[in-house]
Design an enzyme around this catalytic site. Structure first.
Site, PDB file in Angstrom:
ATOM      1  CD  GLU A   1      67.331  88.550  27.643  1.00 32.00           C
ATOM      2  OE1 GLU A   1      66.183  88.210  27.282  1.00 32.00           O
ATOM      3  OE2 GLU A   1      67.881  88.101  28.656  1.00 32.00           O
TER       4      GLU A   1
ATOM      5  CB  ILE B   1      57.376  86.457  21.284  1.00 34.91           C
ATOM      6  CG1 ILE B   1      57.381  87.995  21.298  1.00 34.91           C
ATOM      7  CG2 ILE B   1      56.188  85.931  20.469  1.00 34.91           C
ATOM      8  CD1 ILE B   1      57.441  88.665  19.953  1.00 34.91           C
TER       9      ILE B   1
ATOM     10  CB  CYS C   1      64.890  85.419  25.573  1.00 40.10           C
ATOM     11  SG  CYS C   1      65.038  83.849  26.421  1.00 40.10           S
TER      12      CYS C   1
HETATM   13  N1  THU Z   1      63.134  84.813  29.233  1.00 37.58           N
HETATM   14  C1  THU Z   1      63.584  85.969  28.660  1.00 37.58           C
HETATM   15  O1  THU Z   1      62.849  86.650  27.944  1.00 37.58           O
HETATM   16  N2  THU Z   1      64.863  86.325  28.899  1.00 37.58           N
HETATM   17  C2  THU Z   1      65.741  85.633  29.682  1.00 37.58           C
HETATM   18  O2  THU Z   1      66.914  85.977  29.764  1.00 37.58           O
HETATM   19  C3  THU Z   1      65.280  84.474  30.434  1.00 37.58           C
HETATM   20  C4  THU Z   1      63.950  83.944  30.043  1.00 37.58           C
HETATM   21  C5  THU Z   1      61.743  84.405  28.990  1.00 37.58           C
HETATM   22  C6  THU Z   1      61.565  83.133  28.210  1.00 37.58           C
HETATM   23  C7  THU Z   1      60.210  82.671  28.696  1.00 37.58           C
HETATM   24  O3  THU Z   1      59.218  83.320  27.927  1.00 37.58           O
HETATM   25  C8  THU Z   1      60.131  83.173  30.115  1.00 37.58           C
HETATM   26  O4  THU Z   1      61.115  84.190  30.231  1.00 37.58           O
HETATM   27  C9  THU Z   1      60.381  82.112  31.185  1.00 37.58           C
HETATM   28  O5  THU Z   1      61.567  81.441  30.975  1.00 37.58           O
END
Ligand code: THU
Length: 136
Positions: free
Chosen positions: A54, A42, A52
């Site tokens: 996770e 989000i 993120c």
């Molecule tokens: N992102 C995640 O949701 N998990 C990760 O482990 C790496 C990055 C998201 C954050 C952001 O919204 C997009 O991916 C690009 O970095």
């Protein structure tokens, strides 16, 4: 179980709010009590306020099942080389991991790699170092 988690992560990914990066990420995890939770990334106009997938899954899980640990977690992105959790998420996972916690990275085709969490963040700083570790 990892296949079930993969499907749940794919489903959660659909809700991704990612207008800035345009990367949709989904995550799903199983707690040590068997309960399964999911989340998606989000983003935020401030960029720094982005969370993120996770961490969304972890906070959802731990807010409903305090005192539990994470057995395994799957992260899915649309990428040829599946994404592992970022450093910030690894630190958050360390808070709720145990010795056998597993992390699976996946793309839209399925799970690509599986790790022990301790391989991704060896010698982690975790609650065991603090007096107030929350392990009542
Ligand atoms: N992102 C995640 O949701 N998990 C990760 O482990 C790496 C990055 C998201 C954050 C952001 O919204 C997009 O991916 C690009 O970095």
């Amino acid at each position: 179980m990892s296949e079930t988690l993969f499907k749940k992560a794919m489903e959660a990914r659909k809700a991704s709010y990612s207008p800035y990066s345009e990367y949709k990420v989904g995550a799903s995890l199983k707690l040590s009590n068997g309960k399964v939770f999911s989340g998606c990334n989000i983003e935020n106009a401030s960029y720094g306020g982005t969370v993120c997938a996770e961490r969304v899954a972890i906070w959802s899980a731990l807010s409903q099942h305090p005192g539990t640990k994470i057995d395994e977690i799957v992260v899915v992105t649309d990428s040829k080389k599946a994404w592992p959790p970022c450093g910030f998420c690894r630190q958050v996972i360390a808070e709720f991991a145990h010795e056998e916690t597993k992390v699976h990275t996946a793309n839209l085709k399925g799970i690509q790699s599986s790790f022990l969490f301790s391989e991704l963040l060896p010698n982690s700083f975790n609650p065991s170092f603090l007096k107030k570790s929350g392990q009542k």
